[in-house]
Design a protein around this motif. Structure first.
Motif, PDB file in Angstrom:
ATOM      1  N   THR A 118      23.358 113.220  44.524  1.00  0.00           N
ATOM      2  CA  THR A 118      24.711 112.689  44.416  1.00  0.00           C
ATOM      3  C   THR A 118      25.744 113.777  44.679  1.00  0.00           C
ATOM      4  O   THR A 118      26.934 113.504  44.689  1.00  0.00           O
ATOM      5  N   SER A 119      25.290 115.004  44.922  1.00  0.00           N
ATOM      6  CA  SER A 119      26.220 116.053  45.349  1.00  0.00           C
ATOM      7  C   SER A 119      26.893 115.675  46.669  1.00  0.00           C
ATOM      8  O   SER A 119      27.952 116.189  46.994  1.00  0.00           O
ATOM      9  N   ASP A 171      31.431 111.809  46.715  1.00  0.00           N
ATOM     10  CA  ASP A 171      32.569 112.413  46.040  1.00  0.00           C
ATOM     11  C   ASP A 171      32.517 112.125  44.557  1.00  0.00           C
ATOM     12  O   ASP A 171      32.311 113.000  43.735  1.00  0.00           O
ATOM     13  N   PRO A 176      30.330 109.795  42.102  1.00  0.00           N
ATOM     14  CA  PRO A 176      29.194 108.868  42.114  1.00  0.00           C
ATOM     15  C   PRO A 176      29.543 107.535  41.451  1.00  0.00           C
ATOM     16  O   PRO A 176      30.062 107.511  40.342  1.00  0.00           O
ATOM     17  N   PHE A 192      24.989 118.300  56.916  1.00  0.00           N
ATOM     18  CA  PHE A 192      24.081 118.721  55.852  1.00  0.00           C
ATOM     19  C   PHE A 192      22.753 117.964  55.849  1.00  0.00           C
ATOM     20  O   PHE A 192      22.047 117.950  54.859  1.00  0.00           O
ATOM     21  N   MET A 221      16.190 119.271  50.174  1.00  0.00           N
ATOM     22  CA  MET A 221      16.234 118.816  48.780  1.00  0.00           C
ATOM     23  C   MET A 221      15.153 117.773  48.512  1.00  0.00           C
ATOM     24  O   MET A 221      14.541 117.758  47.443  1.00  0.00           O
ATOM     25  N   LEU A 262      31.719 121.356  47.893  1.00  0.00           N
ATOM     26  CA  LEU A 262      31.490 119.947  48.174  1.00  0.00           C
ATOM     27  C   LEU A 262      30.824 119.765  49.527  1.00  0.00           C
ATOM     28  O   LEU A 262      31.174 120.419  50.505  1.00  0.00           O
ATOM     29  N   LEU A 263      29.876 118.857  49.563  1.00  0.00           N
ATOM     30  CA  LEU A 263      29.058 118.713  50.756  1.00  0.00           C
ATOM     31  C   LEU A 263      29.672 117.773  51.788  1.00  0.00           C
ATOM     32  O   LEU A 263      28.971 117.065  52.489  1.00  0.00           O
ATOM     33  N   PRO A 313      31.107 115.384  35.034  1.00  0.00           N
ATOM     34  CA  PRO A 313      30.329 114.446  35.850  1.00  0.00           C
ATOM     35  C   PRO A 313      30.848 114.217  37.270  1.00  0.00           C
ATOM     36  O   PRO A 313      30.338 113.330  37.945  1.00  0.00           O
ATOM     37  N   ARG A 314      31.825 114.977  37.727  1.00  0.00           N
ATOM     38  CA  ARG A 314      32.278 114.716  39.098  1.00  0.00           C
ATOM     39  C   ARG A 314      31.140 114.977  40.089  1.00  0.00           C
ATOM     40  O   ARG A 314      30.917 114.215  41.010  1.00  0.00           O
ATOM     41  N   PRO A 364      26.855 116.240  40.016  1.00  0.00           N
ATOM     42  CA  PRO A 364      25.776 116.430  39.049  1.00  0.00           C
ATOM     43  C   PRO A 364      25.555 117.916  38.767  1.00  0.00           C
ATOM     44  O   PRO A 364      25.948 118.756  39.568  1.00  0.00           O
ATOM     45  N   SER A 424      22.989 119.510  39.040  1.00  0.00           N
ATOM     46  CA  SER A 424      22.122 120.109  40.052  1.00  0.00           C
ATOM     47  C   SER A 424      22.947 120.675  41.200  1.00  0.00           C
ATOM     48  O   SER A 424      22.473 121.515  41.957  1.00  0.00           O
ATOM     49  N   SER A 425      24.187 120.238  41.329  1.00  0.00           N
ATOM     50  CA  SER A 425      25.000 120.751  42.426  1.00  0.00           C
ATOM     51  C   SER A 425      25.465 122.178  42.156  1.00  0.00           C
ATOM     52  O   SER A 425      26.023 122.827  43.033  1.00  0.00           O
ATOM     53  N   THR A 457      23.111 124.070  44.175  1.00  0.00           N
ATOM     54  CA  THR A 457      23.399 123.683  45.560  1.00  0.00           C
ATOM     55  C   THR A 457      24.667 124.379  46.067  1.00  0.00           C
ATOM     56  O   THR A 457      24.740 124.779  47.227  1.00  0.00           O
ATOM     57  N   ILE A 470      23.722 127.838  47.015  1.00  0.00           N
ATOM     58  CA  ILE A 470      22.880 127.803  48.218  1.00  0.00           C
ATOM     59  C   ILE A 470      23.744 127.562  49.459  1.00  0.00           C
ATOM     60  O   ILE A 470      23.594 128.228  50.483  1.00  0.00           O
ATOM     61  N   THR A 471      24.669 126.606  49.338  1.00  0.00           N
ATOM     62  CA  THR A 471      25.540 126.293  50.476  1.00  0.00           C
ATOM     63  C   THR A 471      26.431 127.485  50.806  1.00  0.00           C
ATOM     64  O   THR A 471      26.650 127.802  51.980  1.00  0.00           O
TER      65      THR A 471
END
Lengths: 445, 372
Positions: free
Chosen positions: A325-326, A329, A331, A367, A374, B261-262, B289-290, B292, B294-295, B298, B301-302
């Motif tokens: 969900t990254s 914008d 989720p 991406f 991932m 942001l991806l 929560p905007r 996760p 886990s980002s 990420t 990494i990005t």
């Protein structure tokens, strides 16, 4: 005149212009022969996707197509050699859930049934972000309208070949018809709204079925009329004395562009790609496919991992996205049970699984490799992850005869990287579409 | 799986690679844990007799990740309110009072390898309230809470402007903050006022100011206020900080960077690289929560993909974040004496293909990846 020539199919050509056309054709032929020098890429590692990888191989390209791939390829004289001895070559990447080339507001995100809409009509080839996406090795994207509910319109597979002529970007128009069920608005998700999506699409398909039957009947009547008419006219000209009644022309059938598209779905000429997130919605969509027998592609399929067996049993392909969900914008509610192992679980259960970025806007498509990495981190086999962003989406979208793998006869759409594709340190060195270099890192500086 | 409740007093973890962060990478080493603390980090794979061993000879171990700005465990979804917006100035509000350590998102977050977070109020109040630094697991409050109150969050964002209360304009926002800080500065201790006392410790530079500012003009305003009052400050967000990176570096202000942001343009993806190159200390954040939790990894990494030095990226997830949040004595690196907050990962932490396999907090196994 020039404009008509620019289009794929000249519609009106006056005879006065024949000389001009001849000159242009000559010029065109000259350009083709000039540009079509054979190209050979000597690669350290060729990731064909369709077959085993080849170490220290050669890819021979002729007229924009792959002529040969292998360890021992006889090179013609006068070949342009690209030395990628220490590099990796793989097919151009595909984002099957892209928003590239389309402004957000033109994605038809109302809740309507408008299968007649064609995303190609909203494509803006001048959007600059495509360069950034191309620089990451993406050579084709599928862009689909409508992700908020009901039937949004027809999608298209586009090449990032830099053409400013939309028709030349289109690899496949009408790749799918895009629909969506059970997508929330704001922070609310109503069960009634979900049911309404399902039943509205169902009603549209029932209506389309009746329309199809009426149209087939009308077609039969028209054929019958034409036959009788021809018979009647033959007798008239033969001046036979036997009087026969002149056949009566049946009423003209009023066609409807939207219904015509739905009929193509019912006839399995075009797949219905349905975005569904939650288990209940996925089950509803599977039921629709059972009832009407159309070709179904499940899109997003967020909770698919919970009913992977059901999906696998029906052999329905899935485009999973976003992997994380990254990529989105904010989720929405549908992502509550989002699981980064979704693609891995579906794939292990035997579902044909492609990955899409499903990002917030067009730039997200760059991406796609990160999405695959991932998915690999979360249990998808690395080879399967690469296939999920190349050959599998090509197969699902019906363009695997042209793109998706490095196989003889396919378009020479490929990426040269200085390291393994899923390694974050690897850089895209060169991107080729139909044998033409469309990105070269060296010329960027 | 070893249940958290029966974690042994002594534990040895053997690892193919130990990313200590502060002392380089140790190949084939062992970490000895005693009573939840790191007792030793050894450069040999031998393990003392009789000690419980977790053998990760083919895996990597790194310190628990630190999310330097998020709103986790506040029983929120993206649309709910965390700010006390009736008033614009609420320095007495403590975010820890809204923290639920048993919330679903806290449990879920462990799989991302994050062990410590900075909790903060939102951006809707110019003086928003007090931040806290907590771990995502702890048997007792003492184990869990590193800082009940870690500083005061200010917001110079447009979000702080409202039509029905001060401030309604950008200039008014700065005027209000100055007014409050001046008040605190000149306040006499005759009548105790909690709000003023909190702000007084901020103007005395005893208590850090976490200032949320994203655009160039917001950051410039923040730098002005920091300079005027001599605040001990940290910038939150600072998305466009590269445009005035020299100024930020000159004032020696660390930055808790927005999640990468991806869907950003290449230009925006390179901003954090430019800031780090200018010598600004960077920590990463998820703003969960905007995005996760886990980002968080990420983001780093990005950033590496777009040119950030790998070591700087790793520090931004660990020791730099710990230093910026003032908890580096306890967490942020694999060093003797620190809390045993560790992440076992399948490979290089800055590769997207690497998976978090186990998370340990205070010597307790709190997450273990299930096979699919």
């Amino acid at each position: 005149m020039g404009f008509y020539l620019f289009m794929e199919n000249p519609v009106v050509i006056g005879h006065k212009n024949i000389i001009l056309i001849s000159i242009l054709i000559l010029l065109f032929t000259f350009t083709i022969s000039f540009a079509s020098q054979d190209i050979a890429i000597k690669a350290g590692s060729i990731i064909t996707i369709s077959d085993n990888p080849i170490e220290n191989g050669i890819i021979l390209i002729k007229n924009g197509k792959i002529e040969a791939v292998g360890e021992n390829v006889v090179l013609p004289a006068d070949v342009r050699l690209i030395d990628a001895n220490d590099k990796f070559v793989m097919p151009g990447l595909i984002d099957a859930q892209s928003r590239l080339f389309v402004m957000d507001r033109e994605l038809n995100e109302g809740r309507t049934i408008e299968p007649e809409l064609n995303i190609v009509d909203a494509i803006d080839p001048f959007i600059k972000e495509y360069r950034e996406v191309l620089a990451q090795g993406v050579t084709a994207v599928c862009v689909a309208p409508g992700s908020r509910g009901l039937i949004g319109g027809r999608s298209a597979v586009l090449k990032l070949n830099g053409s400013k002529n939309v028709n030349k970007m289109v690899l496949k128009a009408d790749a799918t018809v895009k629909a969506a069920v059970g997508v929330s608005t704001g922070n609310t998700s109503s069960s009634l709204a979900r049911l309404e999506h399902y039943s509205s699409i169902r009603e549209a398909l029932i209506a389309a079925k009746l329309y199809m039957q009426r149209k087939e009947k009308a077609d039969r009547e028209m054929a019958e009329y034409n036959r009788k008419k021809a018979e009647y006219e033959k007798k008239e000209s033969g001046k036979e004395t036997e009087k026969k009644e002149k056949p009566k022309r049946p009423a003209k059938f009023r066609t409807n562009p939207g219904s015509d598209v739905l009929v193509r779905i019912l006839r399995k000429e075009i797949p219905l790609q349905v975005e569904a997130h939650r288990v209940t919605d996925i089950i509803n969509v599977l039921r629709l496919a059972d009832e009407f027998g159309f070709t179904l592609i499940l899109d997003k399929c967020t909770e698919g991992y919970l009913i992977a067996d059901e999906i696998a049993r029906r052999k329905v392909p899935v485009i999973v996205g976003p992997v994380s969900t990254s990529f989105v914008d904010i989720p929405r509610l549908e992502y509550r049970n989002h699981n980064m192992s979704n693609a891995a679980i579906l794939s292990k259960k035997g579902v044909k699984t492609a990955l899409g970025v499903s990002g917030r806007d067009g730039a997200s498509s760059k991406f796609i490799t990160l999405a695959a990495a991932m998915a690999a981190a979360n249990g998808l086999d690395k080879d399967a992850a690469l296939r999920a962003i190349t050959l599998t989406p090509a197969e699902i979208l019906g363009v695997a005869d042209r793109i998706g793998s490095l196989q003889v006869g396919k378009d020479a759409d490929l990426v040269i990287l200085n390291g393994p594709p899923l390694d974050i340190r690897s850089r895209v060195e060169m991107v080729m579409i139909e044998g033409k270099v469309v990105f070269d890192r060296k010329s960027q500086r | 799986m070893v249940r958290a409740a029966d974690a042994p007093q002594h534990l040895a973890i053997r690892a193919g690679r130990i990313w200590t962060v502060t002392d380089g990478v140790i190949k084939d080493g062992v970490i000895i844990i005693k009573n939840g603390k790191i007792q030793a980090v050894r450069k040999k794979p031998d393990v003392p007799e009789g000690m419980k061993l977790l053998d990760f000879s083919d895996r990597d171990v790194m310190p628990g990740l630190i999310d330097a700005h998020c709103h986790i465990g506040l029983s929120l979804d993206i649309y709910s309110e965390i700010d006390e917006t009736v008033l614009a100035v609420t320095p007495d509000m403590q975010i820890i009072d809204a923290f639920n350590p048993l919330a679903d998102d806290v449990k879920k977050a462990l799989s991302s390898g994050v062990t410590t977070v900075l909790l903060a109020p939102g951006n809707k109040n110019p003086v928003a309230g007090q931040t806290a630094v907590v771990k995502l697991y702890g048997k007792t409050t003492k184990d869990r809470v590193l800082k009940r109150s870690g500083g005061v969050k200010f917001s110079l964002r447009d979000d702080a402007l409202m039509s029905d209360r001060r401030p309604t304009s950008r200039a008014g926002l700065l005027a209000l903050i100055r007014e409050e800080l001046n008040n605190a500065k000149t306040h006499k201790d005759d009548k105790p006022d909690l709000r003023i006392e909190v702000l007084k410790s901020v103007v005395d530079a005893n208590f850090p100011a976490y200032i949320s500012a994203y655009t160039v003009d917001e950051i410039a305003s923040a730098l002005t206020v920091i300079d005027e009052y001599g605040l001990n400050a940290v910038l939150i967000g600072a998305e466009e900080g590269d445009e005035i990176a020299q100024l930020i570096a000159k004032q020696n202000i660390p930055v808790i960077y927005s999640p990468v942001l991806l869907f950003s343009r290449d230009k925006d993806l390179k901003r954090v690289v430019k800031m780090a190159d200018s010598g600004i200390k960077i920590a990463f954040s998820s703003k969960s929560p905007r995005t996760p939790l886990s980002s968080l990894r990420t983001s780093a990494i990005t950033a590496v993909k777009y040119g950030l030095d790998k070591e700087v990226a790793l520090k931004g997830l660990t020791i730099n974040a710990a230093q910026i949040l003032g908890v580096a004595k306890r967490v942020g690196s694999i060093q003797r004496g620190k809390d045993a907050d560790l992440v076992i990962i399948s490979g290089d932490p800055l590769q997207p293909t690497s998976t978090v396999e186990m998370v340990i907090i205070n010597g307790n196994i709190v997450y273990q990846r299930q096979k699919i």
